[in-house]
Design a protein around this motif. Structure first.
Motif, PDB file in Angstrom:
ATOM      1  N   ARG A 241     -26.787   7.968 -14.684  1.00  0.00           N
ATOM      2  CA  ARG A 241     -26.399   6.910 -15.609  1.00  0.00           C
ATOM      3  C   ARG A 241     -25.117   7.282 -16.348  1.00  0.00           C
ATOM      4  NH1 ARG A 241     -29.443   6.851 -19.665  1.00  0.00           N
ATOM      5  NH2 ARG A 241     -31.192   8.239 -19.171  1.00  0.00           N
ATOM      6  N   LEU A 242     -25.083   8.491 -16.886  1.00  0.00           N
ATOM      7  CA  LEU A 242     -23.921   8.903 -17.677  1.00  0.00           C
ATOM      8  C   LEU A 242     -22.670   8.974 -16.820  1.00  0.00           C
ATOM      9  CD1 LEU A 242     -22.820   9.771 -20.396  1.00  0.00           C
ATOM     10  CD2 LEU A 242     -23.490  12.121 -19.863  1.00  0.00           C
ATOM     11  N   ARG A 243     -22.804   9.397 -15.573  1.00  0.00           N
ATOM     12  CA  ARG A 243     -21.632   9.459 -14.695  1.00  0.00           C
ATOM     13  C   ARG A 243     -21.035   8.074 -14.500  1.00  0.00           C
ATOM     14  NH1 ARG A 243     -23.581  11.387  -9.382  1.00  0.00           N
ATOM     15  NH2 ARG A 243     -24.024   9.184  -9.045  1.00  0.00           N
ATOM     16  N   GLU A 244     -21.866   7.087 -14.207  1.00  0.00           N
ATOM     17  CA  GLU A 244     -21.374   5.734 -13.990  1.00  0.00           C
ATOM     18  C   GLU A 244     -20.845   5.115 -15.280  1.00  0.00           C
ATOM     19  OE1 GLU A 244     -21.091   4.036 -11.066  1.00  0.00           O
ATOM     20  OE2 GLU A 244     -21.603   5.971 -10.169  1.00  0.00           O
ATOM     21  N   GLN A 245     -21.576   5.305 -16.371  1.00  0.00           N
ATOM     22  CA  GLN A 245     -21.152   4.733 -17.645  1.00  0.00           C
ATOM     23  C   GLN A 245     -19.838   5.350 -18.124  1.00  0.00           C
ATOM     24  OE1 GLN A 245     -25.277   5.476 -19.070  1.00  0.00           O
ATOM     25  NE2 GLN A 245     -24.993   3.635 -20.285  1.00  0.00           N
ATOM     26  N   SER A 246     -19.682   6.646 -17.917  1.00  0.00           N
ATOM     27  CA  SER A 246     -18.450   7.321 -18.329  1.00  0.00           C
ATOM     28  C   SER A 246     -17.251   6.823 -17.535  1.00  0.00           C
ATOM     29  CB  SER A 246     -18.595   8.840 -18.169  1.00  0.00           C
ATOM     30  OG  SER A 246     -19.629   9.344 -18.989  1.00  0.00           O
ATOM     31  N   ALA A 247     -17.440   6.624 -16.244  1.00  0.00           N
ATOM     32  CA  ALA A 247     -16.342   6.122 -15.414  1.00  0.00           C
ATOM     33  C   ALA A 247     -15.910   4.731 -15.879  1.00  0.00           C
ATOM     34  CB  ALA A 247     -16.759   6.090 -13.947  1.00  0.00           C
ATOM     35  N   SER A 327     -20.794   0.674 -26.815  1.00  0.00           N
ATOM     36  CA  SER A 327     -21.664   1.489 -25.960  1.00  0.00           C
ATOM     37  C   SER A 327     -21.630   0.883 -24.558  1.00  0.00           C
ATOM     38  CB  SER A 327     -23.095   1.486 -26.509  1.00  0.00           C
ATOM     39  OG  SER A 327     -23.983   2.140 -25.625  1.00  0.00           O
ATOM     40  N   VAL A 328     -21.009   1.582 -23.632  1.00  0.00           N
ATOM     41  CA  VAL A 328     -20.761   1.035 -22.295  1.00  0.00           C
ATOM     42  C   VAL A 328     -21.997   1.242 -21.416  1.00  0.00           C
ATOM     43  CG1 VAL A 328     -19.304   1.167 -20.246  1.00  0.00           C
ATOM     44  CG2 VAL A 328     -18.300   1.477 -22.530  1.00  0.00           C
ATOM     45  N   GLY A 329     -22.451   0.165 -20.816  1.00  0.00           N
ATOM     46  CA  GLY A 329     -23.649   0.208 -19.998  1.00  0.00           C
ATOM     47  C   GLY A 329     -23.353   0.343 -18.517  1.00  0.00           C
ATOM     48  N   LEU A 330     -24.296  -0.128 -17.721  1.00  0.00           N
ATOM     49  CA  LEU A 330     -24.218   0.029 -16.260  1.00  0.00           C
ATOM     50  C   LEU A 330     -23.820  -1.248 -15.538  1.00  0.00           C
ATOM     51  CD1 LEU A 330     -27.337   2.284 -15.525  1.00  0.00           C
ATOM     52  CD2 LEU A 330     -24.934   2.896 -15.241  1.00  0.00           C
ATOM     53  N   GLU A 331     -23.368  -2.250 -16.270  1.00  0.00           N
ATOM     54  CA  GLU A 331     -22.931  -3.469 -15.614  1.00  0.00           C
ATOM     55  C   GLU A 331     -21.659  -3.208 -14.790  1.00  0.00           C
ATOM     56  OE1 GLU A 331     -24.614  -4.466 -19.737  1.00  0.00           O
ATOM     57  OE2 GLU A 331     -23.162  -3.050 -18.896  1.00  0.00           O
TER      58      GLU A 331
END
Length: 347
Positions: A241-247, A327-331
């Motif tokens: 999750r954090l990898r995708e959200q960080s990108a 707060s950036v999510g996974l969309e």
């Protein structure tokens, strides 16, 4: 286990391993246990579910973890270890509730509290030589300032506590930088789904962990078994999750920096939290009212994107009035960007 990567530890730590054991630690909804075993009464020793969660978080941070009913309960436990009149330092820009609890303790005459600018490392080093406790956040909430944890810790005569909620042990491990205690609101990135309240401390040594556990027992700030189980399940997917959200956060930070309506972007270079500033509170409120995919709400760290103008909250008066915490999510990143552009540019 010590040679495994954080990504592997998030999956493997705190799991049963014996023959015939379940793959996942079950929910154990018990307050009392039969005499003679590892557990006696949940408020004192915990439950197998709590312990599994604590083992996993402790492995990731490199210390000894204790779960609490909420993130704020971890602060109360840490303060419970201090004598009356202790000197505490905290960043001027940090979680408003943390500063509120400390201010309340100061009004009651329990503590002397000093607030310092997060990035004024020289002032922190000077104060650290006098303080009984320095409470650090890095990155800070909501201004995303990065603090020099190792430098401040080396100068501190008392204890060093780092709120690692924003970064998580996947980005930094403060115990390796000289901190004595790491705290998390597991409500946020660890849980990851905006469906629980939980906190956790991680102490550098077993004696300090025992003191924190005793404080938990004294005040009764024990976690719920279901919440501990949900947080453990959330922890398993935190690396991906954090990898995708960080990108996505990095991409959006870059694009926001180039948008003419945005006066400043605050992004520490990693993680899924960013903040950006608009000229005034009215412009920021319009964005919050206009977004369709992103939700205007408090909290952070879930799979859904949330935005909030922080200056409206009590205790956040020093935050720039047009600052929006995001707060950036996974969309899908492009869907998030189009939602932001439409809100920024209006009808």
């Amino acid at each position: 286990m010590n040679d495994w990567s954080p990504r592997t530890l998030a999956i493997a730590a705190g799991r049963p391993h014996g023959p015939g054991e379940p793959l996942n630690t079950p929910i154990v909804p018990a307050s009392s246990f039969g005499a003679g075993g590892e557990f006696t009464y949940a408020r004192s020793e915990g439950t197998p579910t709590w312990v599994a969660f604590e083992e996993a978080v402790g492995a990731l941070e490199g210390g000894h973890a204790t779960a609490f009913a909420s993130g704020v309960a971890t602060l109360s436990a840490v303060l419970d270890l201090l004598p009356v009149g202790a000197r505490v330092a905290v960043p001027t820009f940090s979680y408003a509730v943390t500063r509120g609890v400390l201010a309340h303790a100061q009004r009651l005459g329990r503590l002397t509290v000093t607030e310092l600018e997060p990035t004024d490392t020289a002032a922190w080093v000077e104060e650290a030589a006098r303080a009984d406790l320095v409470w650090l956040e890095s990155p800070t909430n909501p201004t995303l300032d990065v603090m020099e944890i190792a430098t401040i810790a080396a100068a501190t005569r008392g204890r060093v506590v780092v709120d690692n909620t924003f970064a998580t042990p996947l980005v930094q491990r403060p115990l390796t930088m000289g901190a004595d205690i790491v705290v998390h609101s597991a409500t946020k990135l660890i849980g990851g789904h905006s469906d629980l309240l939980l906190g956790v401390t991680v102490a550098a040594d077993e004696d300090l962990a025992r003191e924190l556990r005793d404080a938990r027992t004294r005040v009764g700030s024990t976690p719920g078994t279901l919440e501990a189980w949900l947080a453990l399940r959330g922890l398993r997917t935190m690396p991906v999750r954090l990898r995708e959200q960080s990108a996505t956060a990095a991409l959006l930070a870059e694009r926001l920096a180039g948008h003419p309506a945005v006066t400043r972007v605050r992004y520490p270079g990693s993680g899924m939290m960013l903040a950006f500033e608009l000229p005034d509170a009215e412009a920021a409120d319009r964005v919050c009212a206009s977004v369709r995919l992103i939700r205007a709400a408090t909290s952070l760290g879930g799979v859904e994107s949330l935005i909030e103008r922080r200056a409206w909250l009590a205790g956040e008066e020093r935050v720039p009035p047009g600052l929006l915490r995001f707060s950036v999510g996974l969309e899908d990143p492009e869907d998030l960007w189009q939602d932001l552009v439409a809100a920024l540019e209006g009808p």
